[in-house]
Scaffold this active site. Structure first.
Site, short mmCIF file in Angstrom:
data_model
loop_
_atom_site.label_atom_id
_atom_site.label_comp_id
_atom_site.label_asym_id
_atom_site.label_seq_id
_atom_site.Cartn_x
_atom_site.Cartn_y
_atom_site.Cartn_z
N ARG A 102 0.89 -1.18 0.00
CA ARG A 102 0.00 0.00 0.00
C ARG A 102 0.91 1.21 0.00
NH1 ARG A 102 -5.30 1.38 3.53
NH2 ARG A 102 -6.06 -0.04 1.95
N HIS A 129 -7.60 0.93 -6.33
CA HIS A 129 -7.78 0.02 -5.18
C HIS A 129 -8.47 -1.26 -5.66
CE1 HIS A 129 -7.88 -1.26 -1.16
NE2 HIS A 129 -8.70 -0.40 -0.61
N GLN A 132 -10.27 -3.89 -3.30
CA GLN A 132 -11.57 -3.40 -2.82
C GLN A 132 -12.65 -3.70 -3.85
OE1 GLN A 132 -12.31 -1.82 0.25
NE2 GLN A 132 -14.34 -2.38 -0.49
N ASP A 220 -17.42 7.41 -1.15
CA ASP A 220 -16.20 7.20 -0.38
C ASP A 220 -15.90 8.46 0.42
OD1 ASP A 220 -13.89 6.04 0.58
OD2 ASP A 220 -12.77 6.17 -1.29
N CYS A 261 -16.50 1.64 0.85
CA CYS A 261 -15.37 0.74 1.15
C CYS A 261 -14.89 0.88 2.58
CB CYS A 261 -14.24 0.98 0.16
SG CYS A 261 -13.46 2.60 0.30
N ARG A 289 -13.64 -8.62 1.72
CA ARG A 289 -12.21 -8.38 1.47
C ARG A 289 -11.43 -9.63 1.85
NH1 ARG A 289 -10.11 -3.17 1.45
NH2 ARG A 289 -8.19 -4.28 0.90
N1 CP Z 1 -11.22 -0.04 2.48
C1 CP Z 1 -9.95 -0.14 2.92
O1 CP Z 1 -9.01 -0.35 2.14
O2 CP Z 1 -9.82 -0.06 4.27
P1 CP Z 1 -8.44 0.15 5.06
O3 CP Z 1 -7.90 1.50 4.63
O4 CP Z 1 -8.80 0.09 6.51
O5 CP Z 1 -7.50 -0.95 4.66
#
Ligand code: CP
Length: 302
Positions: A102, A129, A132, A220, A261, A289
């Site tokens: 990430r 992403h 997701q 979001d 998400c 997820r």
């Molecule tokens: N939706 C998502 O990726 O959550 P986090 O940022 O908690 O990993």
């Protein structure tokens, strides 16, 4: 053999994405319970940004499949002190069987994938992403059947999650209507790609137009990670008309679902009445997820 990276949905054939989804559904049903297909495998997880869902779901998923993880923030590694991503990729590839990253910059992800000799998984960049979206498609289909031909409406920032919705619309054959402020539209080249692929992706600045008759409404957070420096007050002003509230949901189909998400900010991008109401499927989304990423791990690791 080249490693099987999971970088972005636009790089996949639909059949491969469907295969990953099928594996995720199988894991959710407990079809592989008792087997440990990733026994002895190690996943390195690198985080430039905070995470709850991505971190925990990958760790739990890997362990449920018999493997293990090592988790690193940029503060823990020499990346934070100037070692290159390429050198980090080469070194980690000698220790672990896959890398989940990430990171703020798409360039870091690409460099990691270029130099790693093990699979690299995109756990979010400022541009996309994909993990997701695999969970989101799985969740939609659990609740409303095949997503092909359905209408999904996005109301809010044209951010990284919106970009992966654009990829998903093309790959899974649904209509995506994006309602975003003029200042926060998704990148032009992404929309051009969708058009060239024959995708049904439309843009508007009017949330009510986007959600009219939609099967699903998505939004979001107004401040994605990394947006903190971009002017909080200004973004709030721009995005306030895109808040998903009961009035907006009422313009969608009567059985339309709501997705987000997470993390959510009640009273900002969504009201409490919507996210905590009967049409919200956000907890299933978060759960999925775990299942779909087990499918991604199994695909990447063969
Ligand atoms: N939706 C998502 O990726 O959550 P986090 O940022 O908690 O990993």
């Amino acid at each position: 053999m080249a490693p099987r990276h999971f970088l972005d949905l636009d790089r996949f054939e639909t059949e491969a994405l469907r295969h990953v989804l099928d594996m995720g559904r199988g894991f959710k049903k407990g079809e592989a319970n008792g087997s440990r297909p990733l026994a002895g495998k190690m996943l390195a997880m690198l985080f430039d940004k905070p995470s709850t869902r991505t971190r925990v779901s990958f760790e739990v998923g890997m362990k449920q499949l018999g493997g293990d993880v090592v988790t690193l923030s940029s503060r823990d590694t020499q990346l934070g002190r100037g070692e290159t991503v390429a050198d980090t990729a080469r070194v980690l590839s000698r220790y672990v069987d896959a890398i989940m990253i990430r990171t703020t910059s798409r360039r870091n992800l690409e460099e990691m994938a270029q130099y790693a000799t093990v699979p690299v998984i995109n756990g979010l960049t400022d541009d996309s992403h994909p993990c997701q979206l695999m969970a989101d498609v799985m969740t939609f289909e659990e609740h409303r059947g095949p997503i092909a031909g359905k209408v999904i409406a996005w109301s809010g920032d044209g951010n990284n999650v919106a970009a992966s919705w654009v990829h998903a619309a093309v790959k899974f054959g649904f209509e995506l209507r994006l309602a975003c402020p003029p200042e926060l539209m998704p990148p032009k080249d992404l929309l051009e790609w969708a058009r060239n692929q024959g995708g049904k992706v439309t843009l508007t600045h009017e949330p009510l137009d986007a959600v009219a008759g939609a099967d699903c409404v998505v939004t979001d957070a107004w401040l994605s990670m990394g947006d903190e420096q971009k002017g909080e007050v200004n973004r709030h002003n721009l995005l306030a008309p895109y808040r998903v509230d009961e009035r907006l949901m009422a313009a969608a189909k009567p059985d339309a679902i709501f997705m987000h998400c997470l993390p959510a900010h009640r009273g900002e991008e969504v009201t409490g009445a919507v996210i905590d109401g009967p049409r919200s499927v956000v907890w299933d989304e978060a759960e999925n997820r775990l299942h779909v990423q087990k499918g991604i791990l199994a695909w990447c690791l063969g």
